[in-house]
Design a protein around this motif. Structure first.
Motif, PDB file in Angstrom:
ATOM      1  N   SER A 167     -13.468  28.743  56.553  1.00  0.00           N
ATOM      2  CA  SER A 167     -12.826  29.974  57.034  1.00  0.00           C
ATOM      3  C   SER A 167     -12.894  30.025  58.562  1.00  0.00           C
ATOM      4  O   SER A 167     -11.989  30.561  59.207  1.00  0.00           O
ATOM      5  CB  SER A 167     -13.376  31.217  56.347  1.00  0.00           C
ATOM      6  N   GLU A 170      -9.911  27.799  59.524  1.00  0.00           N
ATOM      7  CA  GLU A 170      -8.645  28.526  59.353  1.00  0.00           C
ATOM      8  C   GLU A 170      -8.494  29.582  60.445  1.00  0.00           C
ATOM      9  O   GLU A 170      -7.396  29.799  60.978  1.00  0.00           O
ATOM     10  CB  GLU A 170      -8.562  29.173  57.959  1.00  0.00           C
ATOM     11  N   SER A 174      -5.283  29.820  62.933  1.00  0.00           N
ATOM     12  CA  SER A 174      -4.407  31.003  62.862  1.00  0.00           C
ATOM     13  C   SER A 174      -4.473  31.840  64.138  1.00  0.00           C
ATOM     14  O   SER A 174      -3.500  32.477  64.512  1.00  0.00           O
ATOM     15  CB  SER A 174      -4.785  31.864  61.654  1.00  0.00           C
ATOM     16  N   ASN A 197      -5.537  24.810  48.478  1.00  0.00           N
ATOM     17  CA  ASN A 197      -5.836  25.613  49.670  1.00  0.00           C
ATOM     18  C   ASN A 197      -5.269  24.968  50.932  1.00  0.00           C
ATOM     19  O   ASN A 197      -4.700  25.654  51.791  1.00  0.00           O
ATOM     20  CB  ASN A 197      -7.349  25.812  49.803  1.00  0.00           C
ATOM     21  N   ARG A 200      -1.708  25.726  51.117  1.00  0.00           N
ATOM     22  CA  ARG A 200      -1.482  27.102  51.581  1.00  0.00           C
ATOM     23  C   ARG A 200      -1.551  27.160  53.108  1.00  0.00           C
ATOM     24  O   ARG A 200      -0.710  27.787  53.762  1.00  0.00           O
ATOM     25  CB  ARG A 200      -2.534  28.030  50.956  1.00  0.00           C
ATOM     26  N   TRP A 201      -2.540  26.482  53.704  1.00  0.00           N
ATOM     27  CA  TRP A 201      -2.641  26.450  55.176  1.00  0.00           C
ATOM     28  C   TRP A 201      -1.380  25.817  55.778  1.00  0.00           C
ATOM     29  O   TRP A 201      -0.830  26.327  56.753  1.00  0.00           O
ATOM     30  CB  TRP A 201      -3.834  25.606  55.627  1.00  0.00           C
ATOM     31  N   ASP A 203       1.539  25.591  54.589  1.00  0.00           N
ATOM     32  CA  ASP A 203       2.683  26.494  54.442  1.00  0.00           C
ATOM     33  C   ASP A 203       2.609  27.667  55.423  1.00  0.00           C
ATOM     34  O   ASP A 203       3.627  28.200  55.839  1.00  0.00           O
ATOM     35  CB  ASP A 203       2.756  27.050  53.008  1.00  0.00           C
ATOM     36  N   SER A 204       1.383  28.077  55.778  1.00  0.00           N
ATOM     37  CA  SER A 204       1.210  29.290  56.590  1.00  0.00           C
ATOM     38  C   SER A 204       1.222  29.039  58.088  1.00  0.00           C
ATOM     39  O   SER A 204       1.615  29.916  58.850  1.00  0.00           O
ATOM     40  CB  SER A 204      -0.123  29.973  56.253  1.00  0.00           C
ATOM     41  N   TYR A 205       0.715  27.886  58.537  1.00  0.00           N
ATOM     42  CA  TYR A 205       0.527  27.645  59.976  1.00  0.00           C
ATOM     43  C   TYR A 205       1.236  26.363  60.394  1.00  0.00           C
ATOM     44  O   TYR A 205       0.797  25.272  60.058  1.00  0.00           O
ATOM     45  CB  TYR A 205      -0.966  27.544  60.305  1.00  0.00           C
ATOM     46  N   TYR A 236       4.018  17.044  51.802  1.00  0.00           N
ATOM     47  CA  TYR A 236       3.673  17.368  53.191  1.00  0.00           C
ATOM     48  C   TYR A 236       3.749  16.140  54.098  1.00  0.00           C
ATOM     49  O   TYR A 236       3.030  16.037  55.086  1.00  0.00           O
ATOM     50  CB  TYR A 236       2.285  18.012  53.237  1.00  0.00           C
TER      51      TYR A 236
END
Ligand SMILES: [Zn+2]
Length: 315
Positions: A167, A170, A174, A197, A200-201, A203-205, A236
């Motif tokens: 975390s 991340e 972020s 997970n 997800r990262w 996809d998000s950043y 990816y």
């Protein structure tokens, strides 16, 4: 040429190794010779001294991009402003990017409390602002294999859980969208149960890519479910950089060859249960590490081996 090395290897194009270290000069000569045999035409060289950089620039013009090495201990000893200043001067000093080794072991080495100077916290922002302002790409190693947390990181005086470290990682990605990251070791999440997970990262950043170092860790974990791993790397494929984490510190030819063979067999081949060509201390008492090849498509290999790093480092 490569095919004669090993009939299971199929890729014939150039390779960019985005994670290598320079410790001593003779070993660097050997590492470069072996790189050339394995098709490695460019590499990121993490320099552990200014002398190592000068030597490589003189002997191997055009072969490397140069990373200045920052120890994860330094923020506890020198303070963050010293690091920020070094980053602001980094290009003038001849480097192209920065690498920080901030694995949990560094926290113990600095005798730092588990709460002290986590990278995503306010106190560390001068370092990340310098990276963003100066457009210095940043290779970051922050967390470690699941196997380490269950063995060597059990001392709670210095270490927390892997979830806590992830975390923090991340948080770093972020919080500073202007910094371009290469997060080492598959962002510490090559374990099959962690791929969701990591997806997800990704996809998000959009501001980070991952590298495939280390050969041992990646081979051990991705081989556990080659179908799922292959699907992930294909999905990816534009966010992954080939990298070995070879350290030029020894005259042992097998050390370098073992890492290049292992990773290339993992990515390219369809081998099953092939023993890792060197010892994995983490599986020594549980049957060893075996490679199960991912048989990635040529176009995927081309991106991971060459196109993504070329784009990322503009080199
Ligand atoms: Zn490394």
């Amino acid at each position: 040429m490569v095919l004669s090395l090993n009939p299971d290897l199929v890729y014939d194009g150039p390779i960019f190794d985005t994670h290598t270290h320079a410790v001593d000069n003779e070993s660097l000569d050997l590492m470069v010779r072996i790189q050339k045999r394995f098709g490695v035409e460019r590499a990121v060289l993490i320099c552990h001294s200014p002398g190592a950089m000068r030597y490589a620039k003189r002997e191997y013009p055009g072969h490397f991009v140069y990373a200045k090495y920052f120890s994860g201990v330094q923020r506890f000893t020198d303070g963050v402003d010293v690091i920020a200043k070094e980053i602001r001067n980094l290009k003038e000093d001849g480097y192209d990017l920065a690498k920080m080794q901030s694995a949990p072991v560094m926290r113990a080495r600095a005798k730092a409390d588990p709460d002290e100077l986590r990278l995503h916290e306010d106190e560390m922002s001068p370092m990340f602002e310098a990276l963003g302002d100066e457009a210095v790409p940043f290779i970051l190693h922050l967390s470690d294999p699941d196997t380490y947390y269950s063995t060597r990181y059990s001392d709670l005086e210095f270490f927390g859980s892997k979830e806590r470290d992830l975390s923090e990682l991340e948080g770093v990605i972020s919080r500073y969208p202007d910094v371009r990251y290469q997060i080492a070791h598959f962002a510490a999440q090559p374990e099959i149960h962690r791929l969701d997970n990591l997806g997800r990262w990704l996809d998000s950043y959009p501001n980070f890519n991952v590298d495939t170092s280390s050969a041992r860790w990646l081979s051990r974990e991705l081989s556990k479910d080659p179908n799922r791993a292959s699907e992930f790397l294909t999905k990816y494929s534009n966010r992954i950089h080939f990298g070995t984490d070879c350290v030029a510190y020894t005259d042992d030819v097998n050390y370098y060859e073992g890492r290049y063979s292992a990773l290339r067999l993992l990515l390219e081949s369809d081998v099953r249960n092939m023993p890792l060509p060197f010892q994995d201390a983490d599986t020594i008492n549980s049957g060893g590490t075996q490679i199960n090849g991912l048989s990635l498509e040529d176009s995927v290999l081309e991106q991971i081996y060459w196109k993504n790093p070329r784009r990322f480092y503009d080199f």
